[in-house]
Design an enzyme around this catalytic site. Structure first.
Site, PDB file in Angstrom:
ATOM      1  CG  HIS A 125     -14.783   5.389   0.436  1.00  0.00           C
ATOM      2  ND1 HIS A 125     -15.062   4.463  -0.527  1.00  0.00           N
ATOM      3  CD2 HIS A 125     -14.448   6.523  -0.227  1.00  0.00           C
ATOM      4  CE1 HIS A 125     -14.930   4.996  -1.721  1.00  0.00           C
ATOM      5  NE2 HIS A 125     -14.539   6.256  -1.576  1.00  0.00           N
ATOM      6  CG  ASP A 126     -16.127   1.177   1.086  1.00  0.00           C
ATOM      7  OD1 ASP A 126     -16.894   0.700   1.937  1.00  0.00           O
ATOM      8  OD2 ASP A 126     -16.429   2.157   0.367  1.00  0.00           O
ATOM      9  N   GLY A 143     -10.061   4.788  -2.111  1.00  0.00           N
ATOM     10  CA  GLY A 143     -11.160   3.908  -1.744  1.00  0.00           C
ATOM     11  C   GLY A 143     -11.038   2.507  -2.300  1.00  0.00           C
TER      12      GLY A 143
END
Length: 268
Positions: A125-126, A143
């Site tokens: 994520h991200d 992440g």
């Protein structure tokens, strides 16, 4: 005359709300969710799953058994409509897993253009990955990792969360990156340590002798003269006086180092 082969295999499950360009090809048994958008000329192989709020650009090759846009692996995630955005002309090989972002990290996981992503690569994520990168088999980034343009991650490279990798860098096979890796640096090991600069890669990309000489001078300031990071930054800032052609390269390095925190540091 026999009908042409259909672009969408009859066994593929595509939600009616999904937005696919008329030229998109989808292989057998692939599943595409309602919030997915796919641009012209992209090919999705068999048994792929594309879900979540996922936007995919033009001319991508997505191979079988990939998982794109799944819910992230962050316990703080509460179902917010976060995104995965993939650019143009990327090759994404088998069993790759790219997750949507989180609200805390800005909400978007992003892969740029013209990237070569081999089997079993993972974007958590991200993450933000630039353009023209190569992720070899099983390269995994946690992440909030940021990967610059033209970076090459060797097979089985693992990158700790929040780490940044500067443009034109490279890691050796099996490296574990726990600190920021400045532009142009080659690292390897567990944990990864700086070994040299990616001079051969720069030559292949058309860097002039003067620009490569400037990169060598930056390497010397960072790693060969026993300077503190602040002293090295001052030394690097002076390089453009003798290598004016490399001003953009020097600024790239200085901007990267300015954003490095004492807690994370750089590979040594």
């Amino acid at each position: 005359m026999a009908d042409a082969t259909p672009l969408i295999h009859p066994t593929a499950l595509i939600d009616p709300a999904a937005e696919l360009d008329s030229s998109v090809q989808v292989g057998a048994y692939s599943v595409i969710g309602p919030h997915v958008k796919i641009g012209a000329g992209t090919v999705v192989g068999p048994h792929a799953v594309i879900e979540g709020h996922t936007t995919i650009g033009q001319g991508n090759q997505i191979f079988q058994f990939t998982s794109l846009g799944a819910v992230n692996q962050d316990k703080k995630y509460k179902g917010e409509p976060c995104e995965l955005i993939i650019g143009d002309r990327n090759t994404i090989r088998e069993f790759s897993t790219y997750h949507i972002g989180t609200v805390q990290g800005g909400g978007v996981t992003r892969l740029g253009h013209d990237n070569w992503m081999m089997a079993y690569t993972h974007l958590a994520h991200d993450c933000v990955v630039g353009n023209h990168t190569i992720f070899a088999n099983n390269a995994q980034i946690a992440g909030h990792v940021v990967v610059g343009d033209w970076v090459i991650l060797g097979a089985y490279t693992c990158v700790h969360q929040f780490v940044r990798i500067g443009a034109h860098g490279m890691t050796g096979m099996g490296s574990v990156l726990l600190a920021d890796q400045p532009p142009f640096v080659m690292s390897e090991g567990h944990p990864a340590g700086a070994r040299s600069m990616n001079f051969e890669g720069l030559r292949r990309r058309g860097f002039s002798p003067d620009r490569i000489a400037a990169v060598k001078a930056m390497h010397k300031a960072l790693y060969r003269e026993g300077l503190t990071l602040e002293q090295a930054k001052a030394r690097i800032a002076d390089i453009t006086a003798s290598h004016p052609e490399a001003e953009a390269d020097v600024n790239l390095m200085l901007d990267f180092l300015a954003a490095t925190t004492p807690q994370r540091g750089i590979v040594r």
